[in-house]
Design an enzyme around this catalytic site. Structure first.
Site, PDB file in Angstrom:
ATOM      1  N   THR A 140      21.191  49.000  30.497  1.00 38.76           N
ATOM      2  CA  THR A 140      21.385  49.513  29.142  1.00 38.76           C
ATOM      3  C   THR A 140      20.863  50.934  29.192  1.00 38.76           C
ATOM      4  OG1 THR A 140      20.813  47.321  28.306  1.00 38.76           O
ATOM      5  CG2 THR A 140      20.766  49.077  26.705  1.00 38.76           C
ATOM      6  N   ARG A 200      31.555  38.138  24.735  1.00 37.37           N
ATOM      7  CA  ARG A 200      30.100  37.975  24.692  1.00 37.37           C
ATOM      8  C   ARG A 200      29.453  39.230  24.079  1.00 37.37           C
ATOM      9  NH1 ARG A 200      25.612  41.022  27.125  1.00 37.37           N
ATOM     10  NH2 ARG A 200      23.943  39.568  27.578  1.00 37.37           N
ATOM     11  N   VAL A 201      28.613  39.016  23.087  1.00 34.17           N
ATOM     12  CA  VAL A 201      27.859  40.129  22.505  1.00 34.17           C
ATOM     13  C   VAL A 201      26.420  40.001  22.980  1.00 34.17           C
ATOM     14  CG1 VAL A 201      27.071  41.209  20.363  1.00 34.17           C
ATOM     15  CG2 VAL A 201      29.357  40.201  20.479  1.00 34.17           C
ATOM     16  N   GLY A 202      25.852  41.079  23.471  1.00 34.14           N
ATOM     17  CA  GLY A 202      24.475  41.038  23.971  1.00 34.14           C
ATOM     18  C   GLY A 202      23.460  41.392  22.897  1.00 34.14           C
ATOM     19  N   ASP A 203      22.274  41.717  23.342  1.00 31.23           N
ATOM     20  CA  ASP A 203      21.169  42.041  22.423  1.00 31.23           C
ATOM     21  C   ASP A 203      21.293  43.425  21.785  1.00 31.23           C
ATOM     22  OD1 ASP A 203      20.723  42.825  25.257  1.00 31.23           O
ATOM     23  OD2 ASP A 203      19.008  43.891  24.415  1.00 31.23           O
ATOM     24  N   THR A 260      15.793  46.685  27.041  1.00 28.52           N
ATOM     25  CA  THR A 260      16.819  46.546  28.078  1.00 28.52           C
ATOM     26  C   THR A 260      16.471  45.334  28.930  1.00 28.52           C
ATOM     27  OG1 THR A 260      17.699  47.522  30.109  1.00 28.52           O
ATOM     28  CG2 THR A 260      15.542  48.309  29.428  1.00 28.52           C
ATOM     29  N   GLY A 261      17.495  44.712  29.503  1.00 31.65           N
ATOM     30  CA  GLY A 261      17.230  43.537  30.337  1.00 31.65           C
ATOM     31  C   GLY A 261      18.205  42.429  30.019  1.00 31.65           C
ATOM     32  N   HIS A 262      17.757  41.206  30.173  1.00 32.80           N
ATOM     33  CA  HIS A 262      18.647  40.064  29.992  1.00 32.80           C
ATOM     34  C   HIS A 262      18.859  39.781  28.506  1.00 32.80           C
ATOM     35  CE1 HIS A 262      20.187  35.942  30.322  1.00 32.80           C
ATOM     36  NE2 HIS A 262      20.725  36.442  31.422  1.00 32.80           N
ATOM     37  N   GLY A 263      20.073  40.123  28.029  1.00 35.79           N
ATOM     38  CA  GLY A 263      20.348  40.144  26.596  1.00 35.79           C
ATOM     39  C   GLY A 263      20.093  38.838  25.872  1.00 35.79           C
TER      40      GLY A 263
END
Ligand code: GLY
Length: 292
Positions: free
Chosen positions: A167, A195-198, A217-220
């Site tokens: 990100t 898919r929508v992330g964080d 940032t990272g695993h959403g």
């Protein structure tokens, strides 16, 4: 020089490939944002300018250079937020150059907080944003290599196949003490289409209030579950920024959330921490630049 102005940016908590280009992209982004602040501009203008540079740099997972999804498309997420609780975001937007600017337009030109998919693209076109293909040869190559390992074309659990994420984000405070946050992402490689992330989820990838602002940032999926950006800002309300970062990352680690966070509190104190293998970052405070 104004006393309180500061800006911090990150280039993702995934890998650290292209360290030189990463560093120069981040330096260029924070310098551009800082110059806006130095001239009396707003923190919102500063974080948008920084994010645009990072989206255009091509090596980060945002804008041009985003990872491909399972079916080989680039679907991007972005959001902006200010300490006055204004928020705007786009989810799974395609074929635009700067998702961060569309997110800002959602915030400033609509009554809504989040637009997704085809209608987010229509909105961007309506606002004058032309077609842009954000795919790069390098990311296509990664997609082909990873995709070849997938057994099915449409699997249920992304965790088995996705290991690349990233990100970009920026947080700034201006001469009036207003904090703004911008976060933009191409999501996770090989994610399911849609898919929508964080990143466009308020409190997850982006949050700001009168105590400060943070970008994660990272695993959403994990970041959404634990509302990492909101958590960091909530901790910043109660303790110095550095300590707030430590508290947030300890919490994230305890629940298996792999992430990195940057932030600034209302005094301009810096928060920058991660529990992943790496995170690239850069900030300017009191006229001095520091980077990873
Ligand atoms: N943090 C980026 C994503 O998981 O979408």
């Amino acid at each position: 020089m104004r006393k309180r102005i500061a800006i911090i940016a990150h280039g993702g908590a995934g890998g650290l490939n292209y360290p030189r280009r990463r560093k120069s992209g981040l330096n260029k982004a924070v310098k551009a944002g800082y110059e806006i602040l130095r001239q009396g501009g707003s923190s919102l203008d500063a974080v948008e300018a920084a994010a645009i540079i990072l989206e255009d740099t091509k090596i980060f997972n945002a804008g041009t250079g985003s990872y491909f999804n399972l079916t080989g498309d680039v679907e991007m997420d972005a959001s902006v937020m200010t300490s006055e609780l204004n928020f705007g975001a786009v989810g799974i937007i395609r074929d635009v150059r700067n998702p961060i600017s569309v997110a800002r337009m959602v915030m400033e030109k609509t009554d809504h907080l989040l637009l997704c998919g085809e209608n987010a693209i229509k909105f961007a076109r309506f606002m004058g944003m032309g077609y842009h293909d954000p795919k790069t040869k390098e990311k296509e190559h990664i997609w082909r290599r990873k995709k070849a390992k997938c057994e099915s074309n449409y699997f249920k659990k992304i965790g088995d196949f996705t290991d690349l994420y990233g990100t970009i984000g920026a947080v700034a405070i201006d001469q009036h003490g207003l904090v703004a946050v911008a976060t933009s992402s191409g999501g996770i490689n090989l994610r399911l289409p849609g898919r929508v992330g964080d990143t466009p989820v308020i409190g997850a990838g982006t949050y700001a209030d009168r105590h400060g602002g943070a970008s994660a940032t990272g695993h959403g999926e994990q970041i959404m579950r634990h509302l990492i950006a909101l958590r960091a800002v909530t901790f910043m309300a109660k303790m110095p920024a550095k300590q707030a970062g430590k508290k947030t990352i300890d919490y994230a680690t305890k629940f298996g959330c792999r992430c990195g966070i940057i932030g600034l509190n209302k005094k301009g104190e810096v928060l920058c921490i991660n529990n992943t293998k790496a995170m690239s970052w850069c900030y300017i405070k009191n006229g001095r630049l520091r980077s990873f």
